[in-house]
Design a protein around this motif. Structure first.
Motif, PDB file in Angstrom:
ATOM      1  N   ARG A 100       0.834  -1.211   0.000  1.00 18.82           N
ATOM      2  CA  ARG A 100       0.000   0.000   0.000  1.00 18.82           C
ATOM      3  C   ARG A 100       0.866   1.257   0.000  1.00 18.82           C
ATOM      4  O   ARG A 100       0.464   2.288  -0.538  1.00 18.82           O
ATOM      5  CB  ARG A 100      -0.940  -0.001   1.199  1.00 18.82           C
ATOM      6  N   THR A 101       2.038   1.176   0.602  1.00 15.26           N
ATOM      7  CA  THR A 101       2.947   2.329   0.574  1.00 15.26           C
ATOM      8  C   THR A 101       3.473   2.590  -0.827  1.00 15.26           C
ATOM      9  O   THR A 101       4.004   3.670  -1.096  1.00 15.26           O
ATOM     10  CB  THR A 101       4.132   2.106   1.528  1.00 15.26           C
ATOM     11  N   LYS A 102       3.350   1.601  -1.707  1.00 17.03           N
ATOM     12  CA  LYS A 102       3.750   1.759  -3.105  1.00 17.03           C
ATOM     13  C   LYS A 102       2.539   2.005  -3.995  1.00 17.03           C
ATOM     14  O   LYS A 102       2.586   1.758  -5.207  1.00 17.03           O
ATOM     15  CB  LYS A 102       4.515   0.513  -3.574  1.00 17.03           C
ATOM     16  N   ASP A 103       1.459   2.455  -3.391  1.00 21.67           N
ATOM     17  CA  ASP A 103       0.219   2.763  -4.115  1.00 21.67           C
ATOM     18  C   ASP A 103      -0.358   1.542  -4.819  1.00 21.67           C
ATOM     19  O   ASP A 103      -0.944   1.653  -5.897  1.00 21.67           O
ATOM     20  CB  ASP A 103       0.455   3.893  -5.140  1.00 21.67           C
ATOM     21  N   MET A 104      -0.180   0.371  -4.210  1.00 17.56           N
ATOM     22  CA  MET A 104      -0.779  -0.860  -4.722  1.00 17.56           C
ATOM     23  C   MET A 104      -1.919  -1.263  -3.801  1.00 17.56           C
ATOM     24  O   MET A 104      -1.747  -1.347  -2.584  1.00 17.56           O
ATOM     25  CB  MET A 104       0.261  -1.970  -4.815  1.00 17.56           C
ATOM     26  N   SER A 105      -3.070  -1.521  -4.391  1.00 19.61           N
ATOM     27  CA  SER A 105      -4.244  -1.873  -3.592  1.00 19.61           C
ATOM     28  C   SER A 105      -4.637  -3.339  -3.735  1.00 19.61           C
ATOM     29  O   SER A 105      -5.596  -3.790  -3.096  1.00 19.61           O
ATOM     30  CB  SER A 105      -5.437  -1.005  -4.001  1.00 19.61           C
ATOM     31  N   PHE A 154      -7.182  -3.579   1.221  1.00 15.84           N
ATOM     32  CA  PHE A 154      -6.296  -4.279   0.281  1.00 15.84           C
ATOM     33  C   PHE A 154      -6.977  -5.560  -0.189  1.00 15.84           C
ATOM     34  O   PHE A 154      -7.646  -6.237   0.600  1.00 15.84           O
ATOM     35  CB  PHE A 154      -4.956  -4.612   0.944  1.00 15.84           C
ATOM     36  N   SER A 309       6.729  -6.220  -5.084  1.00 15.32           N
ATOM     37  CA  SER A 309       7.144  -4.839  -4.859  1.00 15.32           C
ATOM     38  C   SER A 309       8.292  -4.406  -5.757  1.00 15.32           C
ATOM     39  O   SER A 309       8.548  -3.213  -5.902  1.00 15.32           O
ATOM     40  CB  SER A 309       7.539  -4.645  -3.390  1.00 15.32           C
TER      41      SER A 309
END
Length: 366
Positions: A100-105, A154, A309
């Motif tokens: 989520r910190t890498k804008d992945m949901s 997520f 990631s």
């Protein structure tokens, strides 16, 4: 409906598309799957084939079978997460939070391997829910199953696929089902399941490695994690657990890298124990019998997150040719040099030998 003199329990029929949800297996009562009109007809055709002839594995038949086997399950709330030990819940949410910190949901993971390797059982263990049918002596489903679960904003998508081996050959139906399952879907990681308690890598395994490279390319393998089920085993002859695991891992890794001609292929490894008698730590988390008492579920998800990631998700393109090993083009660069050698060297040499032989025959007659 009643067909072929047999009753079948299904839910009321509705029209489905690739994106619409399919009922998953729940509870311990009668197991069933909701099937669409086309899937129902496909299963009936399968019954007729089994009664009359052996199931073929030809490309056309496999493609037709796979077309009726598309996964059609939507995401649901991850209810099984709440039943896990509190320490495991916290660890999993922290690990998934790294994406989520890498804008992945969301993260999509595909389970592949031979029949009986532990694909369905591992999917069930990860979700802590009975989603995929998995039981001894039970025929494996020919239909891929997509189980999506959401938690803390997520979404985790796990895709279970049919086995890749039919007899001692690569299953064309399994490959086609995998293609259809991956179509129009971005895949972040692939888990190639095998058994830790197996003793060798044979030719059928190598054939599967080559087939996956041919149909999906090396990008598929670059996103592959090797998963070993039956992690809570007792090595034979008193061998230390760590030595046994290291030997089995090295055996499979070497075979994959050599078969794929990719000596630098990473191939991370995770050990899995799906049995209900798996050992636990003081917090109730399932652990492996190694020295660190590794919580295997947290390690499993963490390994997938690490892969997702650093690599972009793979989007399978059915129109793309992934294999460069075209037998019709193999060694074509040698054609012109060999033709020139034959014309300029071999032919004059042979003609000279023939002339000499003819002159000897004339001299002998005189």
């Amino acid at each position: 409906p009643l067909q072929h003199g047999r009753s079948r329990s299904v839910t009321p029929r509705t029209s489905h598309t690739m994106a619409e949800p399919q009922e998953e297996i729940e509870g311990e009562e009668e197991e069933y799957e909701e099937v669409s009109q086309d899937e129902d007809e496909y299963e009936d055709e399968e019954e007729e084939e089994e009664e009359d002839t052996e199931v073929t594995t030809g490309g056309a038949a496999a493609a037709a079978a796979a077309a009726a086997a598309a996964p059609v399950t939507g995401a649901k709330e991850w209810t099984g997460l709440a039943s896990l030990p509190a320490a495991t819940q916290q660890s999993l949410l922290e690990v998934l939070g790294r994406l989520r910190t890498k804008d992945m949901s969301e993260m999509t993971v595909v389970f592949i391997g031979k029949q009986g390797a532990g694909k369905s059982s591992t999917l069930n263990s990860v979700l802590n829910e009975r989603v995929a049918a998995s039981a001894p002596f039970q025929p494996e489903s020919l239909r891929p199953l997509l189980a999506g679960r959401t938690a803390a904003g997520f979404t985790l998508n796990l895709l279970d696929t049919p086995g890749l081996l039919e007899g001692d050959q690569v299953s064309a139906r399994g490959i086609e089902s995998l293609k259809l399952a991956m179509k129009d879907r971005e895949v972040h990681a692939v888990v190639y399941m095998d058994r830790l308690d197996s003793w060798r890598v044979d030719n059928s395994d190598r054939a599967i490695f080559r087939a996956l490279k041919e149909h999906f390319g090396m990008g598929f393998w670059e996103r592959t994690v090797i998963g070993f089920s039956h992690g809570q085993l007792s090595p034979p002859n008193g061998m230390p657990y760590a030595d046994f695991v290291a030997g089995r891992v090295a055996e499979v890794r070497v075979a994959m890298r050599k078969t794929l001609r990719a000596p630098k292929l990473a191939l991370p490894v995770v050990i899995v124990e799906n049995g209900s008698r798996c050992a636990t730590n003081a917090a109730g988390e399932k652990v492996l019998p190694d020295e660190k008492r590794t919580v295997w579920l947290t390690q499993f998800i963490s390994t997938l997150v690490d892969l997702a990631s650093v690599l972009k998700p793979m989007a399978y393109d059915p129109e793309k040719r992934y294999s460069r090993d075209d037998p019709n083009k193999k060694h074509r660069l040698w054609i012109l040099p060999l033709l020139a050698l034959q014309t300029l060297v071999l032919r004059p040499f042979i003609e000279q030998l023939i002339r000499k032989d003819m002159e000897k025959n004339r001299s002998a007659k005189v």
